[in-house]
Design a protein around this motif. Structure first.
Motif, PDB file in Angstrom:
ATOM      1  N   HIS A 178      35.629   8.464 -14.874  1.00 58.85           N
ATOM      2  CA  HIS A 178      36.630   8.979 -15.612  1.00 58.85           C
ATOM      3  C   HIS A 178      38.088   8.751 -15.236  1.00 58.85           C
ATOM      4  O   HIS A 178      39.089   8.866 -16.102  1.00 58.85           O
ATOM      5  N   VAL A 179      38.396   8.359 -13.806  1.00 56.00           N
ATOM      6  CA  VAL A 179      39.676   8.166 -13.322  1.00 56.00           C
ATOM      7  C   VAL A 179      39.848   6.590 -12.875  1.00 56.00           C
ATOM      8  O   VAL A 179      40.920   6.081 -13.236  1.00 56.00           O
ATOM      9  N   GLY A 180      38.844   6.162 -12.393  1.00 53.41           N
ATOM     10  CA  GLY A 180      39.084   4.878 -11.843  1.00 53.41           C
ATOM     11  C   GLY A 180      38.752   4.727 -10.224  1.00 53.41           C
ATOM     12  O   GLY A 180      38.979   5.782  -9.398  1.00 53.41           O
ATOM     13  N   TRP A 181      38.374   3.795  -9.833  1.00 52.62           N
ATOM     14  CA  TRP A 181      37.645   3.643  -8.459  1.00 52.62           C
ATOM     15  C   TRP A 181      38.794   3.814  -7.409  1.00 52.62           C
ATOM     16  O   TRP A 181      38.433   4.523  -6.275  1.00 52.62           O
ATOM     17  N   PRO A 182      40.241   3.374  -7.627  1.00 53.23           N
ATOM     18  CA  PRO A 182      41.193   3.794  -6.624  1.00 53.23           C
ATOM     19  C   PRO A 182      41.246   5.246  -6.276  1.00 53.23           C
ATOM     20  O   PRO A 182      41.578   5.547  -5.168  1.00 53.23           O
ATOM     21  N   SER A 183      40.829   6.086  -7.085  1.00 50.59           N
ATOM     22  CA  SER A 183      41.099   7.493  -7.050  1.00 50.59           C
ATOM     23  C   SER A 183      40.071   8.147  -6.135  1.00 50.59           C
ATOM     24  O   SER A 183      40.352   9.308  -5.239  1.00 50.59           O
ATOM     25  N   ILE A 184      38.932   7.489  -5.472  1.00 48.68           N
ATOM     26  CA  ILE A 184      38.022   7.906  -4.508  1.00 48.68           C
ATOM     27  C   ILE A 184      38.646   8.142  -3.300  1.00 48.68           C
ATOM     28  O   ILE A 184      38.210   8.783  -2.308  1.00 48.68           O
ATOM     29  N   PHE A 185      39.838   7.336  -2.944  1.00 45.33           N
ATOM     30  CA  PHE A 185      40.220   7.174  -1.718  1.00 45.33           C
ATOM     31  C   PHE A 185      41.189   8.627  -1.593  1.00 45.33           C
ATOM     32  O   PHE A 185      41.759   8.896  -0.244  1.00 45.33           O
ATOM     33  N   TYR A 186      41.670   9.125  -2.642  1.00 48.28           N
ATOM     34  CA  TYR A 186      42.659  10.560  -2.579  1.00 48.28           C
ATOM     35  C   TYR A 186      41.696  11.544  -1.910  1.00 48.28           C
ATOM     36  O   TYR A 186      42.136  12.370  -1.294  1.00 48.28           O
ATOM     37  N   ILE A 187      40.464  11.417  -1.903  1.00 47.66           N
ATOM     38  CA  ILE A 187      39.781  12.663  -1.447  1.00 47.66           C
ATOM     39  C   ILE A 187      39.806  12.864   0.129  1.00 47.66           C
ATOM     40  O   ILE A 187      39.497  13.955   0.759  1.00 47.66           O
ATOM     41  N   ASN A 188      40.182  12.012   0.833  1.00 48.97           N
ATOM     42  CA  ASN A 188      40.316  11.808   2.318  1.00 48.97           C
ATOM     43  C   ASN A 188      41.430  12.552   2.611  1.00 48.97           C
ATOM     44  O   ASN A 188      41.472  13.104   3.509  1.00 48.97           O
ATOM     45  N   LEU A 189      42.490  12.705   1.718  1.00 54.17           N
ATOM     46  CA  LEU A 189      43.906  13.213   2.090  1.00 54.17           C
ATOM     47  C   LEU A 189      43.767  14.590   2.576  1.00 54.17           C
ATOM     48  O   LEU A 189      44.217  14.927   3.692  1.00 54.17           O
ATOM     49  N   PRO A 190      43.179  15.593   1.888  1.00 56.57           N
ATOM     50  CA  PRO A 190      43.352  16.931   2.452  1.00 56.57           C
ATOM     51  C   PRO A 190      42.314  17.043   3.727  1.00 56.57           C
ATOM     52  O   PRO A 190      42.809  17.880   4.561  1.00 56.57           O
ATOM     53  N   LEU A 191      41.407  16.497   3.956  1.00 50.74           N
ATOM     54  CA  LEU A 191      40.739  16.456   5.217  1.00 50.74           C
ATOM     55  C   LEU A 191      41.621  15.838   6.302  1.00 50.74           C
ATOM     56  O   LEU A 191      41.478  16.555   7.417  1.00 50.74           O
ATOM     57  N   VAL A 192      42.175  14.775   5.980  1.00 53.77           N
ATOM     58  CA  VAL A 192      43.312  14.503   6.960  1.00 53.77           C
ATOM     59  C   VAL A 192      44.377  15.409   7.486  1.00 53.77           C
ATOM     60  O   VAL A 192      44.583  15.742   8.606  1.00 53.77           O
ATOM     61  N   ALA A 193      44.830  16.129   6.561  1.00 54.02           N
ATOM     62  CA  ALA A 193      45.778  17.172   6.741  1.00 54.02           C
ATOM     63  C   ALA A 193      45.085  18.479   7.418  1.00 54.02           C
ATOM     64  O   ALA A 193      45.706  18.773   8.318  1.00 54.02           O
TER      65      ALA A 193
END
Length: 449
Positions: free
Chosen positions: A147-162
């Protein structure tokens, strides 16, 4: 904190396997490029993870955990914003560097807090949390890909990083053992270049199983660099990143041989099964993510229990049976076809794989850490993780003959590859059986060089 940081690696791998067909379609990547989307991450992780553990021992495990987690977050953002395959590969490589810093230090911090049975249960919980995150990630990732595109899968990591960085800075005390640390930049460089050249040569060779001049030269150069790495480590003796004298102990050597074979087979299957389900079976990315759900659920539920039981009863039985059951699951996977029901073909294979890995994962980790003295835990966890990633790195580099196909043409090379990986898993069980026979003491006295 350890769980939040280390889960980044689990999440990233499980999401990427679901997204690979979409990445290939949108970028026009060939089989070699698809392999490098995986291996651009795995290569620096395998080559630098020992250095990451040593840096943590020398300068502080919390410090290098935070640095590695931050790098992973920056790299994830680069991947998400990438407008080309080259930028994506650069981001994946930086992710691998970050993971090489955070993984050994997260486990070393955890290992230093607990003793005995509690340590086994804690490590099992650590593995279980990663498995649970890996279970949820493909479902979210599959929806994002559609629904959004494959580049968006990498955004999932950012909350865990923080979250990981915040907890590390506010709740975790610094730990370091500089007098025991081993920093070896030249060794890390030789290992990275050697693995890189070898992987590139194997990737070229695997396209048609033909040894072109370029493939031959790069494989030979990689072998020479890796030989140079071993000679350099031998020269350093006890100051090496991984003292070669440790390999004189059958238990230590067999556990790492088992790790190489088992994780090579398992890592290859996690790439191939969802890829074939999407490309040949007509599954959507969400459906492919759902198909792997039993694996993560079983690992999440069973790992804490198995880690605790392995400390109480000994690791020999689970570390022998687990890989054999994984091999049976891989053989069942050869039944996956173009027109078939999930519950009768794919599910039995995935369920059996899940049971086998649930038996082996936590006992393997806790046994490797118990085999060395406390000040060596960063080195031991780093080396075992490097061996696990190296197994996957080599297997993925050799999958070109499968990935060049599409549709029904995928199925025959896919089945043949699963048979070969099943043999490797069986050999992993044999390595554990013979290596632990008469060599594992219930009191787990440390192995020393």
């Amino acid at each position: 904190m350890s769980i939040a940081a280390s889960s980044l690696s689990f999440i990233d791998g499980s999401i990427l396997n679901v997204a690979l067909p979409a990445i290939r379609a949108s970028t026009g990547a060939g089989a070699a490029e698809v392999q490098w989307v995986v291996n651009a991450y795995t290569l620096p992780l395998a080559a630098l993870i020992l250095l990451g553990g040593a840096l943590g021992d020398h300068h502080g495990r919390r410090l290098w955990l935070v640095i590695g987690t931050g790098l992973f977050g920056i790299a994830s953002l680069i991947c998400a914003l990438s407008g080309s395959l080259e930028m994506l590969l650069a981001g994946r490589a930086l992710q691998g560097v970050g993971a090489a810093l955070l993984l050994p230090n997260s486990l070393a911090l955890l290992n230093g807090v607990y003793e005995g049975e509690q340590r086994g249960q804690a490590i099992g919980t650590w593995a279980a949390a990663g498995a649970i995150c890996a279970a949820i990630a493909p479902l979210i990732g599959g929806w994002l890909v559609e629904h959004v595109g494959w580049p968006s899968i990498f955004y999932i990591n950012l909350p865990l990083v923080a979250a990981a960085i915040l907890v590390a800075l506010t709740r975790v005390e610094e730990v370091s053992e500089p007098e025991k640390a081993r920093l070896d930049g030249l060794g890390a460089g030789l290992a990275t270049l050697g693995l890189g050249a070898s992987t590139y040569g194997l990737t070229l060779w695997s396209q048609k199983f033909a040894l072109t001049p370029t493939a031959a030269i790069t494989i030979a150069a990689g072998a020479a660099l890796l030989a140079g790495f071993l000679l350099w480590e031998r020269r350093l003796g006890d100051k090496a990143m991984i003292p070669l004298a440790l390999f004189g102990n059958r238990c230590f050597s067999s556990l790492n041989l088992m790790t190489f074979l088992l994780y090579g087979a398992f890592g290859g299957s996690l790439l191939l099964i969802p890829y074939v389900l999407i490309e040949a079976g007509g599954y959507s990315p969400i459906q492919a993510g759902l198909s792997l759900l039993p694996l993560s659920i079983l690992l999440g539920l069973a790992s804490p229990l198995m880690g605790k039981l392995a400390v109480r009863l000994g690791p020999k039985i689970p570390l022998t049976l687990g890989p054999i059951i994984v091999g049976i699951g891989l053989l069942l996977g050869t039944r996956i076809a173009e027109d078939q029901a999930y519950w009768t073909h794919a599910f039995p294979a995935i369920l059996t794989l899940s049971i086998g890995m649930a038996l082996a994962v936590a006992p393997l980790t806790s046994t490797v850490l118990a085999a060395v003295e406390r000040h060596q835990t960063g080195m031991a966890s780093g080396f075992n993780s490097a061996v696990a990633r190296l197994g996957g790195l080599i297997v993925v580099a050799m999958l070109g003959a499968v990935l060049v196909n599409s549709g029904e043409a995928l199925l025959r090379p896919f089945a043949a590859t699963l048979v070969a990986m099943a043999v490797a898993a069986g050999l992993a069980g044999a390595a554990a059986f013979f290596g632990l026979r008469g060599n594992w003491r219930r009191q787990r006295e440390p192995i020393t060089a």
